[in-house]
Design a protein around this motif. Structure first.
Motif, mmCIF file in Angstrom:
data_model
loop_
_atom_site.group_PDB
_atom_site.id
_atom_site.type_symbol
_atom_site.label_atom_id
_atom_site.label_comp_id
_atom_site.label_asym_id
_atom_site.label_seq_id
_atom_site.Cartn_x
_atom_site.Cartn_y
_atom_site.Cartn_z
ATOM 1 N N ALA A 268 0.813 -1.215 0.000
ATOM 2 C CA ALA A 268 0.000 0.000 0.000
ATOM 3 C C ALA A 268 0.850 1.270 0.000
ATOM 4 O O ALA A 268 0.323 2.357 -0.253
ATOM 5 N N ILE A 269 2.144 1.141 0.271
ATOM 6 C CA ILE A 269 2.995 2.330 0.357
ATOM 7 C C ILE A 269 2.990 3.101 -0.955
ATOM 8 O O ILE A 269 2.957 4.340 -0.971
ATOM 9 N N ARG A 270 2.992 2.379 -2.065
ATOM 10 C CA ARG A 270 3.042 3.046 -3.370
ATOM 11 C C ARG A 270 1.805 3.913 -3.625
ATOM 12 O O ARG A 270 1.861 4.861 -4.407
ATOM 13 N N HIS A 271 0.700 3.570 -2.980
ATOM 14 C CA HIS A 271 -0.529 4.358 -3.162
ATOM 15 C C HIS A 271 -0.514 5.647 -2.326
ATOM 16 O O HIS A 271 -1.049 6.666 -2.760
ATOM 17 N N HIS A 272 0.060 5.565 -1.129
ATOM 18 C CA HIS A 272 0.015 6.704 -0.207
ATOM 19 C C HIS A 272 1.372 6.836 0.486
ATOM 20 O O HIS A 272 1.494 6.656 1.710
ATOM 21 N N ARG A 273 2.367 7.160 -0.298
ATOM 22 C CA ARG A 273 3.738 7.216 0.208
ATOM 23 C C ARG A 273 3.898 8.288 1.297
ATOM 24 O O ARG A 273 4.529 8.053 2.329
ATOM 25 N N ALA A 274 3.346 9.480 1.070
ATOM 26 C CA ALA A 274 3.515 10.563 2.044
ATOM 27 C C ALA A 274 2.873 10.203 3.385
ATOM 28 O O ALA A 274 3.440 10.487 4.456
ATOM 29 N N LEU A 275 1.710 9.573 3.342
ATOM 30 C CA LEU A 275 1.026 9.199 4.577
ATOM 31 C C LEU A 275 1.834 8.148 5.341
ATOM 32 O O LEU A 275 1.951 8.212 6.572
ATOM 33 N N PHE A 276 2.411 7.208 4.617
ATOM 34 C CA PHE A 276 3.234 6.190 5.253
ATOM 35 C C PHE A 276 4.427 6.823 5.957
ATOM 36 O O PHE A 276 4.726 6.514 7.120
ATOM 37 N N TRP A 277 5.111 7.719 5.295
ATOM 38 C CA TRP A 277 6.305 8.322 5.892
ATOM 39 C C TRP A 277 5.929 9.262 7.033
ATOM 40 O O TRP A 277 6.717 9.447 7.982
ATOM 41 N N ALA A 278 4.744 9.842 6.972
ATOM 42 C CA ALA A 278 4.279 10.637 8.114
ATOM 43 C C ALA A 278 4.093 9.747 9.344
ATOM 44 O O ALA A 278 4.446 10.135 10.462
ATOM 45 N N ALA A 279 3.556 8.544 9.132
ATOM 46 C CA ALA A 279 3.388 7.598 10.233
ATOM 47 C C ALA A 279 4.741 7.174 10.797
ATOM 48 O O ALA A 279 4.912 7.079 12.024
ATOM 49 N N ILE A 280 5.693 6.925 9.923
ATOM 50 C CA ILE A 280 7.035 6.531 10.369
ATOM 51 C C ILE A 280 7.695 7.676 11.133
ATOM 52 O O ILE A 280 8.324 7.465 12.188
ATOM 53 N N LEU A 281 7.581 8.891 10.625
ATOM 54 C CA LEU A 281 8.164 10.047 11.303
ATOM 55 C C LEU A 281 7.546 10.230 12.682
ATOM 56 O O LEU A 281 8.253 10.499 13.666
ATOM 57 N N ASN A 282 6.232 10.084 12.772
ATOM 58 C CA ASN A 282 5.561 10.216 14.062
ATOM 59 C C ASN A 282 6.058 9.168 15.047
ATOM 60 O O ASN A 282 6.305 9.465 16.224
ATOM 61 N N LEU A 283 6.246 7.948 14.571
ATOM 62 C CA LEU A 283 6.758 6.871 15.419
ATOM 63 C C LEU A 283 8.180 7.173 15.873
ATOM 64 O O LEU A 283 8.538 6.967 17.042
ATOM 65 N N ALA A 284 9.006 7.694 14.956
ATOM 66 C CA ALA A 284 10.396 8.004 15.287
ATOM 67 C C ALA A 284 10.481 9.122 16.327
ATOM 68 O O ALA A 284 11.260 9.037 17.289
ATOM 69 N N VAL A 285 9.686 10.168 16.147
ATOM 70 C CA VAL A 285 9.700 11.291 17.095
ATOM 71 C C VAL A 285 9.322 10.813 18.489
ATOM 72 O O VAL A 285 9.989 11.145 19.483
ATOM 73 N N HIS A 286 8.262 10.040 18.590
ATOM 74 C CA HIS A 286 7.830 9.565 19.904
ATOM 75 C C HIS A 286 8.802 8.551 20.501
ATOM 76 O O HIS A 286 8.912 8.450 21.726
ATOM 77 N N SER A 287 9.504 7.827 19.654
ATOM 78 C CA SER A 287 10.479 6.852 20.157
ATOM 79 C C SER A 287 11.671 7.541 20.807
ATOM 80 O O SER A 287 12.364 6.949 21.643
ATOM 81 N N LEU A 288 11.943 8.779 20.426
ATOM 82 C CA LEU A 288 13.059 9.525 21.002
ATOM 83 C C LEU A 288 12.716 10.142 22.350
ATOM 84 O O LEU A 288 13.609 10.589 23.072
#
Length: 491
Positions: A268-288
């Motif tokens: 599904a990443i190819r359909h909504h790449r920006a949304l996927f990376w927003a989710a990853i960024l949010n996870l990374a920020v909170h993990s720090l």
């Protein structure tokens, strides 16, 4: 669509019915503050004393709380209407799933909508007063508006408004929302910048007006929050876990389904790449951030589930074309019962089952205490204070005492608040009966759940409400009341 919507509503009503808490913050940070606005009394935690919280969530809850009391005074309507308002907000994820999936195909749209309707975390979190699901209910539809299809100027404005409101409800989601905003503007700067700016400013104006009404400088709470929790690291007092902790949260929440869910995100990443990376960024920020709770990354969870639902259709479509090319296209909708079954299985499997009713024993006993004739003061164990429901559940404007709220010197001398002090009701584990004065009698007991895990002393099988006859003497005991004790301990 009507069938899915009806199912989603019924599931959320079912989830809203029991008195329960997922997190104590529901009481202390939000419902108790809304209760103060509507009924004029309640406890003020340190976050509001120090001005690190926005009043926007309590204000949103206060409206339906006041309406519930006006429509059915003396009933639980004042609690149910805020829950139903939150449940209605959570339905926005159905529309977001439909739009994100529909950008690929109708089958993708129906599947994502159905998954949003029945996924147990969406149902469970959607009826609890927490900023994470409320912010997610704004951000994901806003992203769906801006990142799929060809939205007009009005839709762009609404999408930006939703993104901004989501950030103002939980500013930690700001980096992820910024990425979504940049992706929405990419290649459309001239057409979208002004309407997005207007939408964001409208949201900021609403939040700023609430801040001014509460006697705060607009958005000063964000600066104060960063100063206390990031610069002074106050949040670490509530526990610090490693950066991998959220992975453990997904393992616990998704159980046996975690590997399929993660794998189904990939197509599904190819359909909504920006949304996927927003989710990853949010996870990374909170993990720090040192202090972690699984709810903090609910935005990432919601995006992952919707993308996984879309990816499921991709996989089933490939399988149909590869192994059963003559099968009708609609057979791909088999993804819907697969997801519904998975959700039901996870929701009904320990340890996830406790989330539906946890802390319900104490909340119900606190409500019963408020209805008890002659009640003039009540004590609860200090560790149970917020899970007791405080004034939200008690309703009466009578003193609440943390039961062990005595200074160390007095504790060593064996002095404690006793049967002749400021309360005539007490909530605690059943085993407490052995150390209470003889005049205390058991009013009611309930089987405990998470209460036993929440306090090392609460190892009994039941939680009980105890009562003694006679009045209360509050003079000289002001420093033992909940507000004073919380301030003394910096809470």
């Amino acid at each position: 669509m009507i069938a899915f919507l009806l199912a989603a509503i019924l599931l959320r009503i079912w989830a809203a019915m029991p008195l329960s808490l997922l997190y104590p913050d529901e009481i202390g940070q939000y419902l108790e503050q809304a209760h103060r606005l509507v009924f004029g009394h309640g406890i003020v935690p340190w976050e509001y004393r120090e001005g690190i919280r926005s009043w926007l969530p309590p204000v949103l809850l206060a409206g339906p709380m006041a309406l519930g009391e006006a429509l059915a005074p003396g009933t639980t309507a004042y609690l149910m209407l805020p829950k139903l308002m939150l449940a209605l907000c959570s339905l926005s994820l159905l529309w977001a799933g439909w739009r994100l999936g529909r950008a690929v195909s109708p089958l993708h749209g129906w599947t994502a909508l159905a998954v949003a309707a029945c996924w147990y975390e969406f149902v469970q979190m959607g009826v609890h007063p927490l900023t994470e699901p409320l912010a997610t209910a704004a951000i994901v539809p806003g992203a769906a508006l801006l990142l799929s299809g060809t939205p007009g100027r009005r839709a762009v404005m609404v999408g930006a408004f939703l993104l901004a409101i989501g950030v103002l409800l939980r500013f930690h989601y700001g980096p992820a929302v910024a990425l979504i905003g940049v992706a929405a503007l990419w290649g459309h700067w001239r057409a979208r910048f002004v309407p997005m700016l207007i939408g964001g400013l409208i949201a900021a104006a609403i939040s700023g007006a609430v801040d001014l009404w509460a006697g705060q400088l607009p958005f000063a709470w964000i600066i104060a929050n960063v100063r206390f929790n990031i610069v002074h690291d106050v949040a670490s007092q509530f526990g610090v876990t490693p950066p991998t902790a959220y992975l453990g949260g997904y393992i616990e929440s998704w159980g046996w389904a975690r590997i399929p869910i993660f794998l189904l995100i990939l197509p599904a990443i190819r359909h909504h790449r920006a949304l996927f990376w927003a989710a990853i960024l949010n996870l990374a920020v909170h993990s720090l951030i040192g202090h972690k709770e699984y709810r903090f990354v609910f935005l990432t969870t919601a995006i992952f589930i919707l993308l996984s639902a879309i990816g499921t259709v991709d996989v089933l479509t490939w399988l149909r074309r590869r192994f059963a090319p003559r099968a009708p296209v609609w057979t791909t909708l088999a993804a819907i019962p697969l997801w519904a079954g998975t959700s039901a299985s996870l929701a009904a499997t320990p340890p996830r089952t406790v989330g539906w009713t946890q802390f319900g024993a104490t909340l119900n006993l606190m409500a019963q205490a408020g209805r008890t004739p002659g009640a003039c003061g009540i004590a609860v164990e200090r560790q149970w204070f917020w899970i007791s429901g405080a004034h939200v559940m008690l309703r009466r404007n009578i003193p609440i005492y943390p039961e062990d709220a005595i200074d160390p010197a007095a504790a060593r001398a064996g002095v404690r608040l006793n049967a002749l002090s400021g309360y005539n009701l007490l909530i605690g584990p059943e085993r407490m009966r052995t150390r209470l004065p003889g005049e205390y009698a058991v009013v009611a007991c309930r089987a405990s759940g998470r209460e036993r895990d929440f306090n090392a002393y609460a190892d009994g099988a039941r939680v009980c409400l105890f009562q003694r006859p006679g009045p209360c003497q509050t003079q000289g005991l002001e420093n033992y009341q909940a507000q004073a004790v919380l301030e003394r301990f910096g809470r």
